[in-house]
Design an enzyme around this catalytic site. Sequence first.
Site, PDB file in Angstrom:
ATOM      1  N   ASP A 167      -8.631   4.809  24.978  1.00 28.85           N
ATOM      2  CA  ASP A 167      -8.865   5.333  23.631  1.00 28.85           C
ATOM      3  C   ASP A 167      -8.550   4.194  22.663  1.00 28.85           C
ATOM      4  O   ASP A 167      -7.389   3.868  22.420  1.00 28.85           O
ATOM      5  CB  ASP A 167      -7.954   6.544  23.394  1.00 28.85           C
ATOM      6  CG  ASP A 167      -8.044   7.060  21.962  1.00 28.85           C
ATOM      7  OD1 ASP A 167      -8.678   6.401  21.120  1.00 28.85           O
ATOM      8  OD2 ASP A 167      -7.463   8.127  21.692  1.00 28.85           O
ATOM      9  N   GLN A 195      -7.355   3.416  17.511  1.00 32.30           N
ATOM     10  CA  GLN A 195      -6.420   2.718  16.611  1.00 32.30           C
ATOM     11  C   GLN A 195      -6.371   1.222  16.878  1.00 32.30           C
ATOM     12  O   GLN A 195      -5.542   0.518  16.297  1.00 32.30           O
ATOM     13  CB  GLN A 195      -5.010   3.302  16.747  1.00 32.30           C
ATOM     14  CG  GLN A 195      -4.879   4.721  16.261  1.00 32.30           C
ATOM     15  CD  GLN A 195      -5.200   4.878  14.775  1.00 32.30           C
ATOM     16  OE1 GLN A 195      -5.186   3.925  14.000  1.00 32.30           O
ATOM     17  NE2 GLN A 195      -5.503   6.098  14.375  1.00 32.30           N
ATOM     18  N   HIS A 225      -3.187  11.080  21.473  1.00 34.61           N
ATOM     19  CA  HIS A 225      -3.727  11.916  20.396  1.00 34.61           C
ATOM     20  C   HIS A 225      -4.269  13.193  21.052  1.00 34.61           C
ATOM     21  O   HIS A 225      -4.716  13.155  22.196  1.00 34.61           O
ATOM     22  CB  HIS A 225      -4.856  11.133  19.720  1.00 34.61           C
ATOM     23  CG  HIS A 225      -5.432  11.764  18.497  1.00 34.61           C
ATOM     24  ND1 HIS A 225      -6.363  12.768  18.548  1.00 34.61           N
ATOM     25  CD2 HIS A 225      -5.212  11.525  17.185  1.00 34.61           C
ATOM     26  CE1 HIS A 225      -6.703  13.117  17.314  1.00 34.61           C
ATOM     27  NE2 HIS A 225      -6.017  12.376  16.470  1.00 34.61           N
ATOM     28  N   CYS A 253      -1.522  14.757  14.917  1.00 37.91           N
ATOM     29  CA  CYS A 253      -2.335  15.111  16.097  1.00 37.91           C
ATOM     30  C   CYS A 253      -1.739  14.538  17.367  1.00 37.91           C
ATOM     31  O   CYS A 253      -2.474  14.126  18.286  1.00 37.91           O
ATOM     32  CB  CYS A 253      -3.781  14.651  15.947  1.00 37.91           C
ATOM     33  SG  CYS A 253      -4.621  15.441  14.600  1.00 37.91           S
ATOM     34  N   LYS A 296     -12.980   4.756  11.364  1.00 40.98           N
ATOM     35  CA  LYS A 296     -11.680   4.070  11.376  1.00 40.98           C
ATOM     36  C   LYS A 296     -11.852   2.557  11.355  1.00 40.98           C
ATOM     37  O   LYS A 296     -10.890   1.810  11.398  1.00 40.98           O
ATOM     38  CB  LYS A 296     -10.872   4.490  12.610  1.00 40.98           C
ATOM     39  CG  LYS A 296     -10.371   5.935  12.525  1.00 40.98           C
ATOM     40  CD  LYS A 296      -9.431   6.235  13.659  1.00 40.98           C
ATOM     41  CE  LYS A 296      -9.281   7.706  13.920  1.00 40.98           C
ATOM     42  NZ  LYS A 296      -8.359   8.396  13.012  1.00 40.98           N
TER      43      LYS A 296
HETATM   44  N1  PMP Z   1      -7.480   8.867  19.261  1.00 45.28           N
HETATM   45  C1  PMP Z   1      -6.628   8.310  18.394  1.00 45.28           C
HETATM   46  C2  PMP Z   1      -5.574   7.387  18.912  1.00 45.28           C
HETATM   47  C3  PMP Z   1      -6.748   8.582  17.031  1.00 45.28           C
HETATM   48  O1  PMP Z   1      -5.894   8.028  16.168  1.00 45.28           O
HETATM   49  C4  PMP Z   1      -7.772   9.458  16.584  1.00 45.28           C
HETATM   50  C5  PMP Z   1      -7.938   9.808  15.126  1.00 45.28           C
HETATM   51  N2  PMP Z   1      -6.757  10.032  14.439  1.00 45.28           N
HETATM   52  C6  PMP Z   1      -8.636   9.999  17.534  1.00 45.28           C
HETATM   53  C7  PMP Z   1      -8.462   9.681  18.850  1.00 45.28           C
HETATM   54  C8  PMP Z   1      -9.748  10.933  17.147  1.00 45.28           C
HETATM   55  O2  PMP Z   1     -10.697  10.286  16.373  1.00 45.28           O
HETATM   56  P1  PMP Z   1     -11.862  11.104  15.668  1.00 45.28           P
HETATM   57  O3  PMP Z   1     -11.197  12.208  14.909  1.00 45.28           O
HETATM   58  O4  PMP Z   1     -12.505  10.094  14.770  1.00 45.28           O
HETATM   59  O5  PMP Z   1     -12.764  11.604  16.724  1.00 45.28           O
END
Ligand code: PMP
Length: 408
Positions: A202, A205, A125, A366, A228
């Site tokens: 990370d 997910q 991401h 993203c 999430k």
């Molecule tokens: N890492 C991953 C794998 C994600 O899916 C996301 C959110 N789509 C993020 C990081 C970022 O999370 P946040 O916007 O809640 O900081």
Amino acid sequence: MESNFDVASIRKQFPILEQKVYGQPLVYLDNAATTQKPRCVVKRIEEAYFSHNANVHRAVHLLSQQATEAHEGARVVVQGFINAAESDEIVFTRGTTESINLVAFSFGEAFCREGDEILISSMEHHSNIVPWQLLCERKKMVLKVIPINDDGCLLLDEYAKLLGPKVKLLAITQISNVLGVENALGPIIELAHKQGIPVLVDGAQAVAHRPVDVQALDADFYTFSSHKIFGPTGVGVLYAKRFFLEKMPPYQGGGEMIDQVHFEKTTYNQIPFKFEAGTPDFIGTAALAEALRFIQKIGMDNIHAYERQLTDYALKELGKVEGFQLLGNIPDRHAIIPFQLKGIHAYDVGMMLDKLGIAVRTGHHCAQPLLERLGTGPCVRASFAFYNTTEEVYRLAAALRRIYKMFN
Ligand code: PMP
């Protein structure tokens, strides 16, 4: 699909799912972007504001003590949820993004020098790419990327070749937010550790879909976002081993993170407070704890099993839709299905699904470098939570058939 999972009674805890959009019952399939909140989480927020709202850690009065107990209690709940060794290893942040930025800055300050390398993967991401690029720019370091094959799986042989004495940290996602593939973190982390390289995972997910045990994983850093995992927005978690938190300098300065402040010199608070400058979102952390208790009652193993069945069912049903093209060739997907409808732009598919009451995400999710690598351009992503049903999958398949027919 056979299941003992009582999804009907679970759905009753999520009032938002009862509504209609454009006259159609809402089918919410954008859970990888953010999840809906159960009644108990929203109730917890209301109760906190209405009965014990006061700033934490600072005052002797009763309300402040209650708020502090709820906030620090939440830290213990998070510790238990991911099986951290101590609650001091849980730092509250604003989200996964801030957790990663914190590590990129503070770890970078303590452990990195010009010429060093940071290793990430092709399926990260943007929030697990850009903070490392900023660090590399700041310190004149090099960002290296583990490649994937055409199916969307990491090339582990290439990974092994990239490890070496210059690599200061590996930052890698547990589950891809586009492909739903879970990386084999056990062997990946073991290999990095053999060369003394710490690993940031990370988990944005992963935490809402599978049990997570940071000690069993032997992750040095683990990050996730409350929103999430059925908790409120604006709260995140950084788990880090005590060793690193002790060695890393503060990320931001201000109240809470200090021990003594003098114009000549300031000393810092102990961990985790050293990394929590300013008033924390103590109402949000208490509500996150409520969300974690809620899913612990359902059972993470039960959630995992149900979602696996639902994902398999969806792959089978959607696979029968004319024009349906699945992205990547992954043996085992976690609650995420990325696809295109042949010849129809992803935005058109998403907009038409919306008019049929079905909320999905479209675009690059993203993860632009990943979609560039796969050469697909924007795609549609349907992502599930444990409150989704086979009936909703059926509606998605029917809607896609209708859209495909309209365009052809
Ligand atoms: N890492 C991953 C794998 C994600 O899916 C996301 C959110 N789509 C993020 C990081 C970022 O999370 P946040 O916007 O809640 O900081």
